[in-house]
Scaffold this active site. Structure first.
Site, mmCIF file in Angstrom:
data_model
loop_
_atom_site.group_PDB
_atom_site.id
_atom_site.type_symbol
_atom_site.label_atom_id
_atom_site.label_comp_id
_atom_site.label_asym_id
_atom_site.label_seq_id
_atom_site.Cartn_x
_atom_site.Cartn_y
_atom_site.Cartn_z
ATOM 1 N N GLU A 248 0.817 -1.217 0.000
ATOM 2 C CA GLU A 248 0.000 0.000 0.000
ATOM 3 C C GLU A 248 0.854 1.273 0.000
ATOM 4 O OE1 GLU A 248 -2.820 -0.322 3.217
ATOM 5 O OE2 GLU A 248 -4.134 -1.644 2.085
ATOM 6 N N GLU B 20 -6.407 -7.805 -0.493
ATOM 7 C CA GLU B 20 -6.902 -7.821 0.882
ATOM 8 C C GLU B 20 -8.416 -7.634 0.803
ATOM 9 O OE1 GLU B 20 -5.012 -4.972 3.468
ATOM 10 O OE2 GLU B 20 -2.985 -5.660 2.977
#
Ligand SMILES: [Mg+2]
Ligand SMILES: [Mg+2]
Ligand SMILES: [Mg+2]
Ligand SMILES: [Zn+2]
Ligand SMILES: [Zn+2]
Ligand SMILES: [Zn+2]
Lengths: 645, 645, 645
Positions: free
Chosen positions: C119, C287
Site C-alpha cells: 500500500e 486484501e
C-alpha cells in the site's frame, strides 16, 4: 482602457523578479514602455513598490528575512508576503529597490503616485515570531517602558511568576502550554502593527524624497484586524482599500441569496467609512471586484448590475476613485480563478460593461462634494485586539458588535464616520461608542465634556473595563465612565446560546445575545430591564442626563430591532435628521455634497420619493434590483418605499 | 476572612518569582508577614510550593527544562507548567526552593500543611516528548523489563517490524505517519504518570523532613485522565481537588439550563467519591468555584444559591474542607475573567455571602462522620488509557461509560466508593465493574472469590479483553472472567449512530448505544436480548449464579433507563437499601455518619419526607431551587417527591 | 486453509525485523519452513518484500531515510511507511533485502510471485518534503525541462515573482503563508508519484532478475489519490487492490444502513474497473475485508452474507483471485481490532464460512471469461490532482464527480472500463469523459476522430480548461474541444449550496449542484437550460453531431436522476444494450465471458428473470438480502424486479 473609462492604471505590485531578475540587473524598460503608452492615451499610472514578493535570489541571499510561525515553522518562499517587517536586511533591500524605481520614474509624466507594497498582513502575515522580531520587540519595549520593572508593573507579571529582569528576556508569544499573558499579547499586537507602520513609512519617505508631488497610498483590506489603519495612514496622502463584496458576504452567518451575489452594503460601507476617516478625506477603492473571485469558499457570479452598483456605492461614501482588480484574468499562478474586466481571451466580461457604465455615469455626477456625517461611531484597533485576546465567549467579536450599531445607524439613512476615540467629537450631534474597553481618565473627561456640551452618546457593553496595559481596573465597569453613565456593572456574564435572553425596552420585549450586564443604576434612569432567566428584574439599559446632553448605556448585545430602536431614540434626542421608517438591510442611502446615492443590494425594486424640487441626477423613482439612483437632495429627506416588506 | 468563616488560607502556588526574584536572593519576608497576620486571626495557612511556574531567570539558566510537544515544538516560557518532570536540572532546582521554604517556615505556627505544586498536568502537560523524557523512558523500561526481548514479547513488536534491540532505542511516541504501537503508548502513559508521581514524592519527602506534623496534599483536577491519582496519593496525607461545576457542565453533551448555572451533581460527585478513595479518607475541595469563571467557552453566572449548594454537596460526600478560589478577583494576568469571593473593588460578590452562609451552617452540622458506602464502582486509570488508545469508536469514552453506572447508582440514593480494582471488596454488598479491560488471572480470582462469598457483581462491555501489556488475550472476552460470567463474546461491534440499537430486558424494550456484544451464554441465564438490527435474537445481558452470589454481564452501553433498571436489580439482590423511586438527575442524597444531605441542583422545588423521628438539621420539607437540606437519617430512608416529574 | 478453499497465501509484508533482526544476520529459515508447508498442501505463496517497515536498527544507521512533513516535522519510527522513496540510502538497503530474499527463494516451488512493498502512500506518505526529496525534485525538473526558463515559462512564474534561476532553487511545497503555485504543486504531485513508480520498478526488476516466471504485483488502495496506478502497473504483471467495503461506506455522505453493513457496490466496483484497466487484464483483490475492521470511525459487523457477496462481486468484475486479510486476528500491535477469518482463539468467524462458501461456488462457475465493456469512462490522476489543487469549491471532488457518471452507467446494467484518456477508444460504443481538465490538441484530435467515426461521447464540466502545466488556456473552455462540442463556456460559477440550482432537460426539471457553466452554443443544439436563479435561460446542456457520431456536453454537476437520463440517451444513441429500467443503487449486474453476476447489496430481495434458455449457474429467481446469483446470459438481457421500489 480609455474607452471603458479607466483613468488610473495600477501596476507592478508583485513584479520584483521582472524588475530585477538578478541582483543589481534592473530591467525597468518594459515598465517605462507601458508608462509611455499610458501617457500617450492621457491616462495616469499608480505604480506599486514590489516588496510584497522578494524574489528567490534575494531570499537565497538572506534566508533570515523569512517569517516564522509561533511554533517556529518558517513561512517559506513559494507564495507571497514571506518577508519579515523587522528584518534589517530586508529593510536595506527595500530601500534599494524603492530608490531605484523612484529615481527612474521621478520625472515620468504619467506617474501620479504610488501604492506602497500590497495588502500588509494578508494571509495572517502581520505577526511574525522570528528572532529578528524577538530582538525588535525587546527594543520596542525598551522604548515604551523606562525599565523592566515598569513593564512588570504595567503588565502585572506577578501573575504566574512572569516577571522579567530585562527587555531581552521578553520573547514573542511563541507556542506555550496555556494562554499567553494578556499584557504581553496586547503589546505584541501593538508592536506588530507598529512594525508595519514604520516599514510603510520607510517606503513613503523614499518615494516623496524622489518626487514630492506624488501621492503615496496603501491598499488596506476589508475588516482587517491586525493592522492599525489610522497609524499607517499618517504617512499616506489618502487611504485605499480592496473591496470584494461577494467574498466578504460568505464570512457572514447564513448569508442571504442577495448577499451571496451582491454583498452586504453595511459590511462594505463600514470599510468605506473607516478608511475615509483613517485617510482623513476621500479614499480610493484600489481593488474593486470585477466578477467572480477565487478566494472565498464558493465562487458564485455577482448579480447583473452589481459591479456598477459597487462603484456608485463607493462614490456615495466618498471614494475619489474606483480601480478594478484586475484588467484581465491572469492565466498563470495562484489567482487563475479570479476574473478580470476582460476574460482570458481578451473579450469583455459583464464586469467590463458595468464598469464602463458606472464610469460614464459618474463623470456626469457631482462627485466632488464631501461626506459630512452627523454621527460618529468610535472604533479602536486596540479594543479589537484586547477583546480578541480575552473574548470570554466564542460568540464575542468586536467587529460584529460594532456592525450591530453601524447597521442600525445606516438603516435610518444617516451618514456615519467610523473614527478613532481620540477624534475631536464636537461637530457630531450623536456618538455611538460600542465597547470602549481600554480606557483612561483623559478619555472619560473628553466624553463627559462632549455630553455636557449637549452631545448625545450611546455606550455599550464591555466599556471602561481595562487600563491601557490590558489590566482590569480596580473599579467596576464602566470604570472612569461610571459617573458619566450614572451606573455600574454589578455582574456580567457571557450567555450560553441555549439560555433565555430578553429585555424590555419602552414596553416591548426584545431579544439580546452573547452578553449581559446586571447594572446598578445609582444615578441613571432605568430604561430597559431583563425579563428572562436569572437576571430578570435587573436594569439592562440606562440613561443619564449630563449637562446639556445625555448618555445611554446599553448592557446587552442588542438584537437588530432593539439596536434600531435605541439608535432612533438617540438620533431624535440629538435632533439629527433621519428617515421616517428604517430601511430594509438591502437598501441604503448616503449623502455626499448635496446629492444622495440610493443603492439597492436586493433583488426587489424599491421606489424613491424625493422632495418636490429635487433633481433626479441618475435613475428615476423606481430603483430596480441591484440598481442605484442619485438625487439632488439630502438622503434623509427622501422617502423610500419597499412595498410589502 | 475570619468573618466569612474562612479557616484555611491557601497561598503561594505560583509565587516563585516573588519568593526568589533572582537566583539565591530569597524574599520570604512578605510571606512571613502574611502568615503572622493569619496566625493573629486564628486562621491556618496551606502553603504551596511554587514549582508550577519556574521564573524566567531559571528557564534562561536551564532551557532544557522546557517541555516539548510530540512534533518537537517547545512549550515556551510565557504561561505556566512549562517544566518537564524528568529534567534532572529541574528536580535539583525544585529541591532547592522547597528546602528553602520548608526550612524557613518549619516552625511557623500558622502553617498547617502544604500543597505540592498545582494541578499536575493542566493544559495537557502531563505528557512531554523531550530528550530528557526519552532518556527517562528508556530507564523506566529497563526497570520494568528484564531485557529488550522481554519488552518485545510483552508489547508484541513483531507487528510492523517494531522490534527493539535496546531500551535506548525506544523513543517517546513522537509524530509518526500512522498510529503508535498500543504497547508503547500504554507504557508511555504509565511512565508519564509515574514521572509526576515521583516528582510529587520528591517534594512531599522534603516537606516532611522539615516538619513531620505538616500534612501534604495536591490539588487534582476534575475527571483528569493522564495522572493516576491513586498512585500520587500514596505520598499524600489526603487528596484534594479543584471543583468548577459550571465549567464541567459545558463538557456535557447538550447541557440543560440548570446544569449551565449549577453543574451536574454526578459529574461533581464522581470526583468527590474518586478522590475520597484515592486519599483513603476525607478529602478537600481545594479550589471551589466562587462565581463566574474564565476558562469554559461561555461564562454564565452561577444560579443564586449554587455556591452554598456546592459546599454542602462536597461535605455530604465526605469533604473535610472547602477552600474557594479565589479570595479576590485578580486584576492582572491570564485569569482576570475568573471571579473571586470579593469583586475587583473589594466589595463582596454573591459567592462571598453564600460561602459565608455555608460555613456558618456547616459549623453546626455533624460533619465528622465517615461516608460508609455499600457499593463500589471499579475505576482504573490504566483501563481509561488503554481504551483511549484504541477506542474503536468516536463515541467510546471510559469516563462517560463509568458515569452511566454511577448515575444509575446515585439515582437510587446509595453512596458509592469509586475504587481501584485492587481494593479489598469484601465489605461491599454490590460491585459495579464497567469495562474491566486490562486483566489478569489474579483479578479474575479475586472477583470470583467476591461473588462466591455472596457478592453481587455487575460487569460491562469490553471487560477481560487485554493483558496488562495492552495485547489481546488469546481467549475471547471476557477472557479470565468467562467462567465467572458464564458467557463469552462471540462478536462485538461499535455501532454507527444511525444503526438501530435496542434490547429487551424483563419484557421491556430499552435503547442502547455505541457498543454491543453478541454473547454466547454457555452457562449463564439470558436476561436481555437484542431486538433490532443485525444482532436481533442474540443474548445481550446474562446473569450467572456463582456460590452465594451472582454476576450480571451487560453486553451493551445501556440507556440511562436500562442502567437504572439493571442497578436496581443488582441492589435488590444484594439487599442493599435504596430509594423506592429513582431520583431525577438534578436531585441527589448522600449520607455521612448518621446524617443525609439532600441537594437540589434543579430550579424546581422537591419535598423531602423523613422517617418519623428524624431531626431536620438544616432546612425543612421543601427543598427549593438550588437549595439543600440535612436530615438526621440515612439517605435511603427518605422519601423524595418531585411533584409532576 | 486448504479446506476453506485458500489457494494463495500472502506473507511477509512487514517482516523485515524477523527476516533480518540485525544487519546482515538473515533469518529466512522460518519463512522457508512455512513455504514448505504451503507446498506440501498444494497451495501457493505470494511473498511480499518487507520494505514498508524498515526496522529500528536500519533507521538508526540512516536517520535520513525518514520522511518529513511540509512543516519540517519528521515522521518518526514507531508505526509504518516511515521511509522516503527518494532516499538513496534506502534504495540501497531495499536492493539488499530484496536481492537476498529473491535469491533465497528463487527456486522454491510454492512461490508463485511477489507483492512489492505494501500500500504505497498509506497514511498520507506518498508525498514527502525532506531534503532528499528536494534534491530529487530538482533533478526531476531538470529532466523534464530543458532549462529553468522553460520551467518559468511552463509554470508561469512571473506571477508573484516566483521566477527560478536554477532547478536547485525550486523546493518542495513546504509551509508557506499563502497558496503554493499551481504549476509547482502539480509537478510535485507528478514527481511524488513518479518517485514511488521508480521505487516499485527497482524492486520488480530485482525480483524478475532472480526468477522471471514469478509474477510481480502491488496492492493498491481504494480510491487512492496521490499515486498514478497506471504508471505503477507498467512494471507489474497485474494490479491488485485492498477492498474494505464497510470502511469505504463511512466516507460517503450519510451512508444508508445497508451501506454501513455491506458497502456501496459502485464505490467498490469503480476500483475493480480501474485496477482492471491499470493492470490491463484480470486483477486480484489482495486484501478482502473478512469481518469488522479497525480503521473507520465506527466498526459495525458486516451483514450476514456480505463476505461471500464481495467475493462474487469482485469476480464478476474480472478478479482472478480474492485474498483475505487476514487469516487470523492479530493479538498484538496497531491492528488488534481488525478481524481475521479466524478469531483470536483460532475458531472460525462468520467470514471464514462465507469465504469458504464463495470459494466452493466459484470453483464451479465460469470465471475465465474476460470483461468486455462497451463503455469507457475516462479517468486521469493528473486531472484529479489539478482539480484538487484548485477545486474552486469545497464541494468539488474529482472522484465523486466521476462516480456520478459511473453510477448512472452501472444503473443501466452496462459494464464499464475506467481508463486513462490515452487509451485507444475505437472499440467503445460510448465514452463518458467527466472533467477532462488538463488538455492538449492531440487529445482533442483523438476525441474528434472517435466521434467522427461514429462514437458517442459525453463530456462534462471543467473540461478543456488548462494546459498540461496547470495554466489556463487562452481560449475559453472547453478550449481545444470547442469545435467538437460546438459551444463554449461564457461564465462558470461554483454555487453556494443555498442558491437555487435546477435545469430542464427533455421537458423535466432536474436538480444540479456545486457547479454550473453558462454555455454559448454557437453550433450545438441546446438540450438543457437553466430554469432557476441568475443563470435562468442560459443553455446548460448541448449536443453536437460530428461526422457519424455526436458529443453531449453537460455544463452542470447533474443530480443522479439527470445523470441516469443523460447516460440512457447516450447508450441509446450508441445502440449499446442496457436494462429497460434503471436498477436501484443496491443492485448491480456485471458480465464476464458469457455469464452475468447479479449482486444484491441491499436488505430487500429482488427477483431476476433471465431469457428463456439461460442457465442459472448460481441461485434462483429470487436474490435475497446480501445474496448473489449467476446466470448464463448477458447482464443487460436480464430483467430485474425490485418490487415496490
Ligand atoms: Mg495606535
Ligand atoms: Mg498504577
Ligand atoms: Mg502519468
Ligand atoms: Zn519576524
Ligand atoms: Zn520532558
Ligand atoms: Zn523525502
Amino acid at each position: 482602457m480609455a474607452e471603458v473609462g479607466v483613468e488610473y492604471v495600477r501596476m507592478g505590485e508583485f513584479a520584483w523578479a521582472q524588475l530585477e531578475p538578478e541582483r543589481g540587473a534592473f530591467r525597468f524598460d518594459w515598465l517605462e514602455t507601458v508608462l509611455d503608452l499610458i501617457d500617450d492615451h492621457g491616462l495616469n499610472a499608480v505604480l506599486c513598490t514590489p516588496t510584497a514578493t522578494p524574489p528567490r535570489w534575494l531570499v537565497d541571499d538572506h534566508p533570515s528575512i523569512l517569517q516564522e510561525e509561533a511554533d517556529g515553522t518558517t513561512r517559506e518562499f513559494g507564495s507571497r508576503r514571506h518577508y519579515c517587517f523587522n528584518s534589517e536586511a530586508y529593510r536595506l533591500e527595500t530601500r534599494r529597490i524603492v530608490d531605484a524605481l523612484a529615481d527612474r520614474f521621478a520625472d515620468h509624466p504619467s506617474v501620479a503616485g504610488w501604492q506602497v507594497d500590497n495588502e500588509f498582513g494578508c494571509h495572517g502575515t502581520l505577526r511574525c515570531y522570528c528572532d529578528d522580531c524577538a530582538d525588535a520587540f525587546s527594543d520596542w519595549l525598551a522604548e515604551r517602558y523606562e525599565d523592566p520593572d515598569e513593564l512588570n508593573e504595567a503588565w502585572g507579571t506577578d501573575f504566574w511568576s512572569q516577571r522579567y529582569d530585562s527587555f531581552d528576556a521578553v520573547l514573542p508569544p511563541r507556542h506555550t502550554a496555556a494562554d499567553h499573558h494578556p499584557g504581553q499579547l496586547l503589546d505584541y499586537y501593538r508592536f506588530s502593527s507598529d512594525s508595519a507602520v514604520s516599514y510603510n513609512e520607510l517606503q513613503a519617505d523614499r518615494l516623496r524624497a524622489a518626487n514630492d508631488e506624488w501621492f503615496v497610498t496603501h491598499n488596506f483590506m476589508g475588516h482587517y484586524e491586525a493592522l492599525d489603519a489610522y497609524d499607517v495612514s499618517e504617512s499616506l496622502e489618502f487611504a485605499s482599500w480592496d473591496s470584494y463584496p461577494t467574498g466578504f458576504a460568505q464570512e457572514l452567518d447564513d448569508p442571504s441569496s442577495d448577499e451571496l451575489v451582491a454583498g452586504n452594503p453595511d459590511q462594505i460601507g463600514f470599510n468605506h467609512d473607516l478608511y475615509r476617516s483613517a485617510g482623513d478625506g476621500p479614499f480610493w477603492v484600489m481593488e474593486q471586484q470585477p466578477g467572480d473571485i477565487n478566494w472565498p469558499p464558493y465562487s458564485p457570479q455577482p448579480a447583473e448590475g452589481s459591479v456598477r452598483l459597487w462603484a456608485h456605492h463607493a462614490v456615495g461614501h466618498g471614494a475619489d476613485n474606483v480601480v478594478y482588480f484586475r484588467w484581465r484574468r491572469c492565466l498563470e499562478g495562484q489567482e487563475q480563478y479570479h476574473s478580470g474586466l476582460l476574460e482570458r481571451d481578451d473579450s469583455p466580461g459583464r464586469g467590463h460593461d458595468e464598469a464602463g457604465a458606472a464610469a460614464s455615469e459618474l463623470s456626469t455626477l457631482p462627485t466632488d462634494g464631501a461626506v459630512d456625517a452627523d454621527v460618529a461611531l468610535l472604533h479602536d484597533y486596540e479594543n479589537l485586539w484586547a477583546t480578541g485576546i480575552q473574548p470570554n465567549s466564542p460568540d464575542f467579536d468586536y467587529f460584529d458588535h460594532q456592525r450591530t450599531y453601524y447597521e442600525a445607524l445606516r438603516s435610518h439613512g444617516v451618514d456615519v464616520d467610523v473614527v478613532h476615540p481620540s477624534t475631536d467629537l464636537s461637530e457630531y450631534s450623536a456618538v455611538v461608542a460600542p465597547t470602549l474597553y481600554l480606557v483612561d481618565d483623559e478619555l472619560a473627561e473628553r466624553l463627559e465634556a462632549y455630553v455636557a456640551a449637549g452631545g448625545q452618546l450611546c455606550v455599550s457593553i464591555r466599556s471602561g473595563v481595562k487600563d491601557r496595559a490590558n489590566k482590569l481596573l480596580e473599579s467596576r465597569p464602566p470604570g472612569p465612565f461610571a459617573e458619566l453613565v450614572g451606573a455600574t456593572v454589578e455582574e456580567h456574564e457571557s450567555r450560553h446560546p441555549s439560555q433565555a435572553q430578553s429585555v424590555t425596552y419602552e414596553g416591548e420585549t426584545h431579544a439580546y445575545h452573547t452578553w449581559n450586564e446586571r447594572l446598578d443604576a445609582s444615578e441613571a434612569t432605568v430604561i430597559g430591564e431583563y425579563d428572562a432567566g436569572e437576571p430578570a428584574g435587573y436594569p439592562a439599559i440606562v440613561r443619564n442626563e449630563v449637562g446639556a446632553g445625555a448618555v445611554t448605556y446599553c448592557g446587552v448585545w442588542p438584537s437588530d430591532d432593539l439596536a434600531r430602536r435605541l439608535v432612533a431614540d438617540l438620533l431624535d434626542r440629538a435632533e439629527t435628521p433621519r428617515l421616517d421608517e428604517p430601511l430594509p438591510s438591502t437598501v441604503r442611502v448616503s449623502s455626499r455634497g448635496d446629492a444622495a446615492w440610493v443603492v439597492n443590494f436586493g433583488s426587489e425594486p424599491v421606489s424613491v420619493t424625493a422632495p418636490g424640487a429635487a433633481d433626479r441626477l441618475l435613475g428615476d423613482e423606481t430603483v430596480g434590483a441591484f440598481d442605484c439612483a442619485v438625487v439632488d437632495a439630502p438622503g434623509t429627506a427622501l422617502s423610500i418605499d419597499t412595498g410589502s416588506r
